[in-house]
Design a protein around this motif. Structure first.
Motif, mmCIF file in Angstrom:
data_model
loop_
_atom_site.group_PDB
_atom_site.id
_atom_site.type_symbol
_atom_site.label_atom_id
_atom_site.label_comp_id
_atom_site.label_asym_id
_atom_site.label_seq_id
_atom_site.Cartn_x
_atom_site.Cartn_y
_atom_site.Cartn_z
ATOM 1 N N LYS A 184 0.868 -1.183 0.000
ATOM 2 C CA LYS A 184 0.000 0.000 0.000
ATOM 3 C C LYS A 184 0.900 1.226 0.000
ATOM 4 N N ALA A 185 0.770 2.059 -1.009
ATOM 5 C CA ALA A 185 1.621 3.244 -1.145
ATOM 6 C C ALA A 185 0.791 4.501 -0.947
ATOM 7 N N GLN A 186 1.396 5.491 -0.308
ATOM 8 C CA GLN A 186 0.714 6.768 -0.100
ATOM 9 C C GLN A 186 1.738 7.888 -0.036
ATOM 10 N N ALA A 187 1.260 9.106 -0.320
ATOM 11 C CA ALA A 187 2.137 10.269 -0.221
ATOM 12 C C ALA A 187 2.543 10.478 1.230
ATOM 13 N N ASP A 188 3.785 10.859 1.431
ATOM 14 C CA ASP A 188 4.278 11.132 2.773
ATOM 15 C C ASP A 188 5.063 12.435 2.735
ATOM 16 N N PHE A 189 5.504 12.876 3.889
ATOM 17 C CA PHE A 189 6.263 14.110 3.963
ATOM 18 C C PHE A 189 7.582 13.948 3.208
ATOM 19 N N GLY A 190 7.731 14.713 2.142
ATOM 20 C CA GLY A 190 8.971 14.681 1.379
ATOM 21 C C GLY A 190 9.105 13.501 0.447
ATOM 22 N N GLY A 191 8.064 12.672 0.321
ATOM 23 C CA GLY A 191 8.224 11.520 -0.555
ATOM 24 C C GLY A 191 7.088 10.535 -0.526
ATOM 25 N N LEU A 192 7.454 9.257 -0.489
ATOM 26 C CA LEU A 192 6.519 8.147 -0.623
ATOM 27 C C LEU A 192 6.682 7.216 0.572
ATOM 28 N N ARG A 193 5.562 6.754 1.097
ATOM 29 C CA ARG A 193 5.591 5.781 2.188
ATOM 30 C C ARG A 193 4.788 4.562 1.750
ATOM 31 N N PHE A 194 5.308 3.370 2.060
ATOM 32 C CA PHE A 194 4.566 2.167 1.712
ATOM 33 C C PHE A 194 4.703 1.122 2.808
ATOM 34 N N GLN A 250 8.143 1.516 5.265
ATOM 35 C CA GLN A 250 9.305 2.269 4.824
ATOM 36 C C GLN A 250 8.878 3.516 4.068
ATOM 37 N N ALA A 251 9.813 4.449 3.974
ATOM 38 C CA ALA A 251 9.557 5.680 3.221
ATOM 39 C C ALA A 251 10.829 6.090 2.512
ATOM 40 N N ILE A 252 10.668 6.737 1.363
ATOM 41 C CA ILE A 252 11.790 7.410 0.715
ATOM 42 C C ILE A 252 11.429 8.890 0.646
ATOM 43 N N TRP A 273 17.873 -14.180 -5.644
ATOM 44 C CA TRP A 273 18.133 -14.984 -6.835
ATOM 45 C C TRP A 273 17.680 -14.265 -8.106
ATOM 46 N N LEU A 274 17.378 -12.974 -7.951
ATOM 47 C CA LEU A 274 16.959 -12.116 -9.062
ATOM 48 C C LEU A 274 15.620 -12.519 -9.653
ATOM 49 N N ASN A 275 14.740 -13.033 -8.812
ATOM 50 C CA ASN A 275 13.339 -13.204 -9.198
ATOM 51 C C ASN A 275 12.618 -11.895 -8.910
ATOM 52 N N TYR A 276 11.836 -11.418 -9.850
ATOM 53 C CA TYR A 276 11.145 -10.136 -9.717
ATOM 54 C C TYR A 276 9.624 -10.329 -9.709
ATOM 55 N N SER A 277 8.953 -9.508 -8.917
ATOM 56 C CA SER A 277 7.487 -9.448 -8.964
ATOM 57 C C SER A 277 7.077 -8.557 -10.130
ATOM 58 N N ASP A 278 5.771 -8.364 -10.285
ATOM 59 C CA ASP A 278 5.294 -7.339 -11.203
ATOM 60 C C ASP A 278 5.661 -5.970 -10.622
ATOM 61 N N THR A 279 5.298 -4.914 -11.312
ATOM 62 C CA THR A 279 5.629 -3.554 -10.882
ATOM 63 C C THR A 279 4.358 -2.789 -10.545
ATOM 64 N N LEU A 280 4.376 -2.143 -9.389
ATOM 65 C CA LEU A 280 3.269 -1.281 -8.988
ATOM 66 C C LEU A 280 3.585 0.147 -9.414
ATOM 67 N N TYR A 281 2.683 0.750 -10.174
ATOM 68 C CA TYR A 281 2.851 2.132 -10.616
ATOM 69 C C TYR A 281 1.859 3.008 -9.862
ATOM 70 N N THR A 282 2.336 4.150 -9.394
ATOM 71 C CA THR A 282 1.448 5.078 -8.700
ATOM 72 C C THR A 282 1.958 6.492 -8.895
ATOM 73 N N THR A 283 1.035 7.438 -8.969
ATOM 74 C CA THR A 283 1.394 8.853 -9.070
ATOM 75 C C THR A 283 0.938 9.554 -7.802
ATOM 76 N N LEU A 284 1.893 10.162 -7.094
ATOM 77 C CA LEU A 284 1.608 10.792 -5.805
ATOM 78 C C LEU A 284 2.279 12.158 -5.734
ATOM 79 N N THR A 285 1.737 12.998 -4.879
ATOM 80 C CA THR A 285 2.337 14.307 -4.628
ATOM 81 C C THR A 285 2.901 14.325 -3.214
ATOM 82 N N PRO A 286 4.230 14.306 -3.058
ATOM 83 C CA PRO A 286 4.812 14.341 -1.708
ATOM 84 C C PRO A 286 4.345 15.569 -0.932
#
Length: 398
Positions: free
Chosen positions: A137-147, A186-188, A206-219
């Protein structure tokens, strides 16, 4: 022939003899026995998340050294796992799917002679990257992104984050997060309050990757509250300090050097607090706290007077009697050790997280404040004294 030339000729001759006498050491088997060992038998397996655990019976051979499993991942990478002949179990891991995979088992002697292979097909359970990905779950956070996400398998994972560059192209942020905790939070940070696109993907070792979650947020807007404006405030109810330290030790730029820290009286066993002025009325977003690392097996966090359960209070007008009148509780917090290991036992991730400073975020909408109180309810030792190396407050001082 003069003396210098003679010495040179003698030295050169000695070097030639030395080099000629040298023999390159080669790794050889422990023993030289060409007997082929019997194969393993009674092979069984149990599926695990991205892995399978195999059990087997080893052949009766006094020259046996180990059992080897060889298999290939979906990426084409050939894997090899060895287990001592003293046991009868080994784990094959690194699978990114739930398809059948062939594993070949070999018994190997001290002479490195392999048995005939025994082939078994295993079908692992879902790789942990997928459960983590679905729970993000991703959301806008202070100065960036929190998930936040759940990693119920406690797998060693990397969370890779990309964001838009000046041309709108998604590029790595160099802020990847490496963790094995169950509850990922975590947050960036470091981004302006302008809408931007982020991409999040989960990877295992082992370099197995999940799909990619795309989101547009305003820090959310956030700035550093300068430490140059911080000042100690001593009110009647504030706890006494260790005589070697001071409140100003929390903002002198030294996160762990004694005595440039705050340490309060260990003789007070009830909740205790300290007060200070941040210099300007501000809407606060978070406080970063560097716990003072005690000297135990090097330097140890989540120990002694490091805060476990605590509160942060704020006001713009502290009463002179030291009471909590006019104060607003900005947040109640609990320090979480990433590994969840026993008191005094830290993993590398624990130490890295502690050394980086622990972030505690305030809820949006709290009132503007100028004066801060840190109230200790319980430290990691189980009492209430505080051992804080450094702090940094963030928010909007405009």
């Amino acid at each position: 022939m003069n003396t210098m030339k003679l010495n040179f000729v003698l030295l050169l001759s000695a070097l030639i003899i030395l080099v000629a006498g040298c023999k390159v050491d080669e790794l050889e088997p422990l023993e030289k026995n060409t007997d082929v060992p019997g194969a393993v038998s009674n092979v069984k397996w149990v599926a695990g998340p991205g892995n399978a655990t195999l059990t087997y019976a080893v052949p009766n051979n006094n020259n046996l050294l180990y059992v080897k499993a060889v298999y290939t991942l979906a990426s084409g990478r050939v894997m090899e796992v060895k287990a001592s002949y003293y046991g009868n179990t080994l784990k094959v891991e690194g699978f990114g799917d739930t398809e059948e995979h062939e594993v070949k088992l070999y018994a190997v002697t001290r002479s490195e002679i392999e048995s005939a292979p025994v082939s078994v097909k295993v079908k692992p359970l879902e790789n942990p990257i997928w459960g983590v990905f679905r729970s993000i779950k991703a959301q806008a956070d202070f100065g960036g992104l929190r998930f936040t996400a759940k990693n119920t398998a406690k797998a060693d994972l990397a969370i890779e984050i990309l964001t838009e560059d000046s041309k709108g192209k998604l590029v790595p942020t160099s802020k990847n997060i490496y963790t094995s905790v169950v509850d990922i939070d975590q947050a960036i940070r470091g981004y302006d309050p302008i809408a931007r696109k982020f991409a999040i993907t989960i990877r295992d070792r082992w370099l197995n990757y999940s799909d990619t979650l795309y989101t547009t947020l305003t820090p959310l807007y956030e700035a550093v509250i300068p430490k140059s404006g911080y000042k100690a405030v001593t009110l009647p109810s504030d706890v006494a300090l260790n005589t070697s330290t001071s409140i100003a030790g929390m903002w002198d730029g030294d996160t762990n050097g004694w005595p440039r820290v705050l340490m309060t009286s260990s003789g007070v066993l009830t909740p205790q607090w300290v007060t200070f002025d941040i210099g300007k009325l501000s809407s606060l977003s978070r406080i970063v706290m560097w716990d003072y690392p005690e000297y135990l097996n090097g330097r140890t966090y989540y120990y002694g007077g490091n805060l476990l359960d605590f509160e942060v209070w704020g006001t713009d007008n502290p009463p002179s009697d030291g009471s909590f009148t006019n104060w607003t509780k900005l947040g109640t917090f609990k320090s979480i050790k990433p590994s969840g290991s026993a008191y005094g036992v830290n993993t590398a991730e624990d130490n890295t997280t502690g050394a980086a400073g622990l972030n505690y975020t305030f809820d949006p909408g709290i009132p503007k404040v100028r004066y801060i109180r840190i109230k200790s309810l319980k430290n990691w030792q189980g009492t209430t004294f505080m051992a804080i190396g450094e702090i940094q407050l963030y928010g909007d001082p405009r």
